[in-house]
Write an enzyme that holds these catalytic residues in place. Structure first.
Site, PDB file in Angstrom:
ATOM      1  N   HIS A  12      83.912   8.569  41.223  1.00 57.50           N
ATOM      2  CA  HIS A  12      83.124   9.467  41.721  1.00 57.50           C
ATOM      3  C   HIS A  12      82.756   9.209  43.232  1.00 57.50           C
ATOM      4  CE1 HIS A  12      79.633  12.578  40.880  1.00 57.50           C
ATOM      5  NE2 HIS A  12      79.226  12.091  42.025  1.00 57.50           N
ATOM      6  N   HIS A  14      82.834  11.303  46.944  1.00 57.82           N
ATOM      7  CA  HIS A  14      82.985  12.494  47.815  1.00 57.82           C
ATOM      8  C   HIS A  14      83.832  11.934  49.275  1.00 57.82           C
ATOM      9  CE1 HIS A  14      80.680  14.942  45.281  1.00 57.82           C
ATOM     10  NE2 HIS A  14      79.870  13.976  45.086  1.00 57.82           N
ATOM     11  N   GLU A 195      71.846  15.068  36.948  1.00 53.97           N
ATOM     12  CA  GLU A 195      71.411  14.305  38.132  1.00 53.97           C
ATOM     13  C   GLU A 195      69.889  14.832  38.657  1.00 53.97           C
ATOM     14  OE1 GLU A 195      72.311  13.340  42.998  1.00 53.97           O
ATOM     15  OE2 GLU A 195      73.485  14.911  42.034  1.00 53.97           O
ATOM     16  N   ASP A 274      78.339   8.923  47.851  1.00 54.57           N
ATOM     17  CA  ASP A 274      78.480   8.946  49.190  1.00 54.57           C
ATOM     18  C   ASP A 274      78.085   7.807  49.902  1.00 54.57           C
ATOM     19  OD1 ASP A 274      78.950  12.019  49.197  1.00 54.57           O
ATOM     20  OD2 ASP A 274      77.249  11.686  47.903  1.00 54.57           O
TER      21      ASP A 274
END
Length: 330
Positions: A12, A14, A195, A274
């Site tokens: 996961h 980005h 989330e 991120d």
């Protein structure tokens, strides 16, 4: 084996969200783009809340305008991941940010990203696969265009399809067409849920989008029946603890449910989401998990196997990853 030396797998990440601030500052200077308000006094990305984070994310992406920009980005991101012991990463890529969902332009961006990934594999030993991701708050029509781009470029490198963005925008079922299109093209499926949207958003993603993995999924802990279902069905969660704490989903690491979910038999993995936005790295995530939950080598090995088994890759790659895990990354 130390935590720093452990071979890590990340499901996961980005791609744009992993952009080093220094790279973005350099690109902005080259292009004479004004990024006032993007950085704090220390040169870090600055935002106040989740919606502010989304706006900041799009401001950063505005600097990335050409395939060559994305080639530079990919190379920088993978070098940083490899330095943190990551041997395999699945990065979310969005045609929304790569050519405005135009298929011809998307092919050019994708070729540049793959070129950088191939170079990173040769030089740093890190393997990358791509997951095309539609942006939820851009709406279902845009998602259909993104899915078409994904379907037309699906292969043994571009292996997945997912959805990210504001979980409060639209319902999972609004994106069913896009996910059906991707599924028919042979892409594996994941979706951000649980989330911000609560346990019900996880249920809806499973029912309406029929995904194999859930991005985050942490609010599933509020629904014991759902937790039991996740465990029984073998649904893998792409958990990003540092991200959740940084954005205020949980107040601190001790309150994060990753260990509670794991203890109940749910397959959890660890990712950074991120990383420069949340001041984290895979080494930092491992260190905090060991410190907070007393995770030892046995637990980390379990989590790494979960990631390898859930990875959207071919079986030859999976076998090679499992061997690298057992051999300590060699």
């Amino acid at each position: 084996m130390s935590l720093a030396e452990r071979p890590k797998l990340e499901l996961h990440l980005h791609l744009e969200g992993a952009a080093p601030p220094g790279l973005i500052r350099d690109m902005a200077r080259e292009k004479r783009v004004d990024l006032s308000g993007v950085f704090d006094a220390r040169g870090h990305y600055h935002y106040d809340d989740f919606l502010g984070f989304l706006r900041l994310y799009e401001a950063v992406v505005s600097v990335l305008r050409t395939p060559e920009d994305f080639r530079r980005l990919t190379r920088a991101v993978l070098a940083e991941s490899a330095a943190n012991g990551v041997i395999y990463t699945e990065a979310f890529l969005s045609p929304d940010f790569c050519g405005g969902r135009d298929l011809s332009a998307w092919r050019d961006y994708l070729a540049a990203i793959r070129d950088a990934a191939d170079e990173a594999e040769r030089q740093d030993g890190i393997v990358m696969r791509g997951i095309v991701t539609c942006i939820r708050h851009f709406g279902p029509d845009a998602a259909r265009q993104t899915a078409r781009c994904a379907a037309e470029t699906a292969d043994d490198w571009l292996t997945g399809f997912g959805i990210a963005g504001d979980e409060n925008a639209y319902r999972p079922g609004d994106f069913a067409w896009a996910f059906d299109c991707a599924r028919e093209a042979g892409l594996r499926l994941t979706a951000h849920a649980g989330e911000w949207g609560g346990a019900q958003s996880v249920r809806e993603a499973l029912a309406d989008l029929r995904v194999a993995r859930i991005g985050h999924g942490v609010h599933a802990i509020e629904d014991p029946a759902l937790v039991e279902r996740l465990a029984e069905d073998g649904v893998t969660l792409e958990v990003c603890p540092g991200s959740n704490v940084a954005l205020g989903v949980y107040r601190d690491w001790r309150r994060h449910p990753i260990e509670a979910l794991r203890a109940k038999g749910v397959k959890v993995t660890v990712s950074t989401d991120d990383p420069p936005f949340f001041h984290t790295s895979m080494r930092h995530e491992y260190d905090r998990l060991a410190e907070t939950f007393d995770w030892d080598e046995t637990v980390f090995a379990e989590v790494e196997r979960n990631a390898a088994q859930a990875a959207f890759c071919d079986e030859a790659t999976r076998t090679a990853l499992m061997k690298r895990i057992s051999d300590g990354g060699d």
